[in-house]
Design an enzyme around this catalytic site. Structure first.
Site, PDB file in Angstrom:
ATOM      1  N   THR A 199     -25.991   3.307  11.882  1.00 28.87           N
ATOM      2  CA  THR A 199     -26.771   2.919  10.917  1.00 28.87           C
ATOM      3  C   THR A 199     -27.546   3.831  11.039  1.00 28.87           C
ATOM      4  O   THR A 199     -28.177   4.956  11.591  1.00 28.87           O
ATOM      5  CB  THR A 199     -27.985   1.759  11.881  1.00 28.87           C
ATOM      6  OG1 THR A 199     -28.925   1.313  10.451  1.00 28.87           O
ATOM      7  CG2 THR A 199     -28.097   1.881  12.548  1.00 28.87           C
ATOM      8  N   TYR A 200     -28.599   4.304   9.068  1.00 25.54           N
ATOM      9  CA  TYR A 200     -29.482   5.405   8.981  1.00 25.54           C
ATOM     10  C   TYR A 200     -30.598   4.824   9.045  1.00 25.54           C
ATOM     11  O   TYR A 200     -30.778   5.398   8.242  1.00 25.54           O
ATOM     12  CB  TYR A 200     -28.917   6.554   8.190  1.00 25.54           C
ATOM     13  CG  TYR A 200     -27.231   6.423   8.103  1.00 25.54           C
ATOM     14  CD1 TYR A 200     -27.140   7.791   8.755  1.00 25.54           C
ATOM     15  CD2 TYR A 200     -26.280   5.872   7.764  1.00 25.54           C
ATOM     16  CE1 TYR A 200     -25.902   8.379   9.429  1.00 25.54           C
ATOM     17  CE2 TYR A 200     -25.428   5.927   8.224  1.00 25.54           C
ATOM     18  CZ  TYR A 200     -24.398   7.033   8.414  1.00 25.54           C
ATOM     19  OH  TYR A 200     -23.314   7.738   8.929  1.00 25.54           O
ATOM     20  N   ASN A 201     -30.364   3.618   9.123  1.00 25.22           N
ATOM     21  CA  ASN A 201     -32.395   2.608   9.028  1.00 25.22           C
ATOM     22  C   ASN A 201     -32.674   2.906   7.318  1.00 25.22           C
ATOM     23  O   ASN A 201     -33.643   3.388   7.154  1.00 25.22           O
ATOM     24  CB  ASN A 201     -33.043   3.253   9.667  1.00 25.22           C
ATOM     25  CG  ASN A 201     -32.712   2.698  11.225  1.00 25.22           C
ATOM     26  OD1 ASN A 201     -32.225   3.892  11.854  1.00 25.22           O
ATOM     27  ND2 ASN A 201     -32.506   1.435  12.098  1.00 25.22           N
ATOM     28  N   THR A 202     -31.718   2.721   6.802  1.00 19.79           N
ATOM     29  CA  THR A 202     -31.972   2.988   5.341  1.00 19.79           C
ATOM     30  C   THR A 202     -30.712   1.446   3.861  1.00 19.79           C
ATOM     31  O   THR A 202     -29.736   1.631   4.844  1.00 19.79           O
ATOM     32  CB  THR A 202     -31.522   3.957   4.173  1.00 19.79           C
ATOM     33  OG1 THR A 202     -30.135   4.563   5.077  1.00 19.79           O
ATOM     34  CG2 THR A 202     -31.876   5.447   5.148  1.00 19.79           C
TER      35      THR A 202
ATOM     36  N   GLU B 146     -23.074   3.552   1.492  1.00 17.94           N
ATOM     37  CA  GLU B 146     -23.770   3.020   2.203  1.00 17.94           C
ATOM     38  C   GLU B 146     -21.957   1.571   1.796  1.00 17.94           C
ATOM     39  O   GLU B 146     -21.945   0.866   2.550  1.00 17.94           O
ATOM     40  CB  GLU B 146     -24.940   1.895   1.792  1.00 17.94           C
ATOM     41  CG  GLU B 146     -25.109   2.769   2.052  1.00 17.94           C
ATOM     42  CD  GLU B 146     -27.364   2.572   1.506  1.00 17.94           C
ATOM     43  OE1 GLU B 146     -28.148   2.317   2.468  1.00 17.94           O
ATOM     44  OE2 GLU B 146     -27.054   2.488   0.048  1.00 17.94           O
TER      45      GLU B 146
ATOM     46  N   CYS C 145       0.515  -1.609   0.345  1.00 18.23           N
ATOM     47  CA  CYS C 145       0.373   0.112  -0.254  1.00 18.23           C
ATOM     48  C   CYS C 145       0.490   1.357   0.361  1.00 18.23           C
ATOM     49  O   CYS C 145       0.884   1.778   0.947  1.00 18.23           O
ATOM     50  CB  CYS C 145      -0.684   0.141   1.511  1.00 18.23           C
ATOM     51  SG  CYS C 145      -2.014   1.577   1.160  1.00 18.23           S
TER      52      CYS C 145
ATOM     53  N   THR D 253     -31.219  -2.769  10.023  1.00 16.02           N
ATOM     54  CA  THR D 253     -29.896  -3.849   9.239  1.00 16.02           C
ATOM     55  C   THR D 253     -29.278  -3.880   9.699  1.00 16.02           C
ATOM     56  O   THR D 253     -27.896  -4.941   9.101  1.00 16.02           O
ATOM     57  CB  THR D 253     -29.255  -2.419   8.372  1.00 16.02           C
ATOM     58  OG1 THR D 253     -28.351  -1.407   8.854  1.00 16.02           O
ATOM     59  CG2 THR D 253     -29.546  -2.031   7.185  1.00 16.02           C
TER      60      THR D 253
END
Length: 478
Positions: free
Chosen positions: A372-375, A449, A116, A384
């Site tokens: 989480t953004y619950n999407t 995401e 890297c 999720t």
């Protein structure tokens, strides 16, 4: 202007936008603009433009004093970024057992295991800034024997952490002029695991080389990260290959998303109805562990040997991840997570020997696991948890770590094949990650995401490495 030349404005303070001077410099430019070769620049910039918090965090916790490409991409998740920068700053700058230049040299050794050059370059600069001896940058034969003795544990942690035993620890801490104290060794292990895992994030997120005027130290590597050269130039010059496919492709990926949500719902219902027996759960883990080997990671030979400049910082460059469940090669026992957990064992050992880092790492692990953004893509109000747990546990499964209370059947239901290929590549052979792999899974999902996926993979990998190393240290102590 000549190819590779551009006019750049560099301000001393990255937060004042005043162009202090104009310089014309030659740099090897990435083939795509912005911080990432995988994510359109405008998506990352939108997040940064709106985020005062990110700027404040960089001012407080960045060792280089600028908003680098990793930070820009991570700033898609500011909550997590804060935990990440705080723990990294603590490892590199706050009171601790190791001198500052050692810390950066260990980061170089760790990043070099995955070729890297992005991280190697960054820490070459920091090593010199903190008073490191320039001669060490010529390679391992120029460094003190004491640092050289870390080669073995660096190699095993990076590629086959399950092979680390208390004998490795004893060899490092045994008396003699080159011995390591246990606090120093824990500091070194935390740095090694952090930078192996961060290399996974760099390659998994397609982080571009910094456009950096400061190449005067002569030790920076010219090589840009591999995906810029071979992958983007060959077949990924299109901004986003998946978007140029026919409408069928879009309909296809939409139904893929609906099917995934349907499977999550079904698994939740089945869970509520009946639980599998302990025997059945153990069998499912072994099956998943074996199947994870059959996941092929890109068209490279296993024994790919580095030809880049970073090879001066590593020994045995051909040594890599081996699928340890491969029949007949080497039988390795499953690591039963409850026998040695981060929460009950690792955390307290780290905190005892290298105070406060345990709290910071713990906060970071919890943050990424619970973030989480619950999407999910276009859907809102989605739980999720199941998906995040499957991603985290699949990484641990590839390292032989099994959770008794987890049904590994879920991994197979939730993680499609292209995603498994991506996870295995990013976790075990990050330098082979391509834009095509990144684009090929979850095509309806947002880039933020997918960055969240990379954060989960990075932290799961770091935690797996730490569990094996800390277990060996505990065994040495008992």
């Amino acid at each position: 202007r000549g190819r590779g030349e551009y006019t750049a404005y560099y301000a001393v303070n990255i937060f004042s936008c005043v162009p202090l001077q104009e310089k014309r410099i030659r740099v090897s430019q990435p083939l795509t603009r912005g911080p990432s070769a995988f994510i359109p620049e405008k998506e990352v910039m939108q997040a940064n433009g709106l985020n005062e918090r990110t700027n404040l965090l960089v001012e407080e916790y960045s060792t280089s004093g600028r908003l680098d490409n990793i930070t820009q991409v991570m700033s898609l998740h500011t909550q997590y970024l804060e935990s990440f920068l705080r723990s990294q700053f603590y490892m590199l700058r706050m009171d601790g057992p190791l001198p500052l230049p050692y810390r950066h040299y260990i980061a170089i050794m760790a990043a070099a295991r995955h070729q890297c050059s992005y991280l190697v370059n960054m820490h070459v600069d920091e090593f010199l800034k903190t008073g490191g001896i320039a001669e060490w940058l010529n390679g391992l034969e120029y460094i003190p024997q004491r640092l050289k003795n870390l080669n073995e544990i660096n190699k095993l942690l990076a590629h086959r952490p399950w092979l680390i035993t208390k004998e490795h620890i004893q060899k490092l801490v045994k008396t003699g002029e080159n011995n390591w104290s246990l606090p120093e060794l824990v500091h070194a292990v935390v740095l090694l695991a952090h930078y192996h895992a961060l290399a996974s994030f760099v390659f998994g997120s397609g982080i571009n080389p910094e456009r950096d005027p400061d190449t005067s130290n002569g030790f920076r590597l010219i090589a840009v990260n591999k995906f810029c050269v071979c992958d983007l130039a060959n077949d990924n010059n299109i901004e986003n290959a998946s978007l140029t496919s026919s409408n069928f492709g879009i309909a296809d990926s939409l139904s893929e998303l609906e099917a995934l949500m349907e499977r999550m719902k079904r698994l939740q219902e089945e869970k509520e109805e009946e639980e599998a027996s302990q025997e059945e759960m153990a069998t499912r883990f072994e099956k998943e562990k074996k199947e994870s080997l059959l996941v092929v990671t890109g068209a490279f030979d296993d024994e790919m040997v580095s030809t880049s400049d970073v090879s001066r910082y590593i020994e045995d460059p051909g040594f890599g991840y081996k699928d340890f469940a491969r029949r007949g090669e080497e039988h390795l026992p499953t690591f039963r997570a409850q026998d040695y957990t981060w929460e009950n064992h690792g955390f307290s050992l780290v905190n005892r020997l290298y105070s406060d880092i345990g709290h910071l790492l713990d906060e970071k692990f919890r943050m990424v696991y619970n973030l989480t953004y619950n999407t999910m893509a276009t859907h809102e109000d989605v739980d999720t948890t199941m998906l995040r747990r499957a991603l985290f546990n699949y990484v641990h499964c590839m390292f032989g770590i099994r959770y008794d209370d987890y049904d590994y059947g879920e991994v197979n239901q939730l993680l499609e094949r292209s995603l498994k290929v991506y996870i295995k590549t990013v976790t075990c052979y990050p330098e082979r990650t391509t834009k095509r792999m990144y684009d090929s899974y979850w095509r309806q999902f947002k880039h933020s995401e997918k960055v969240h996926v990379n954060l989960l993979l990075m932290e799961a990998r770091m935690q797996a490495e730490l569990l094996y190393a800390l277990r060996a240290i505990t065994r040495h102590l008992t």
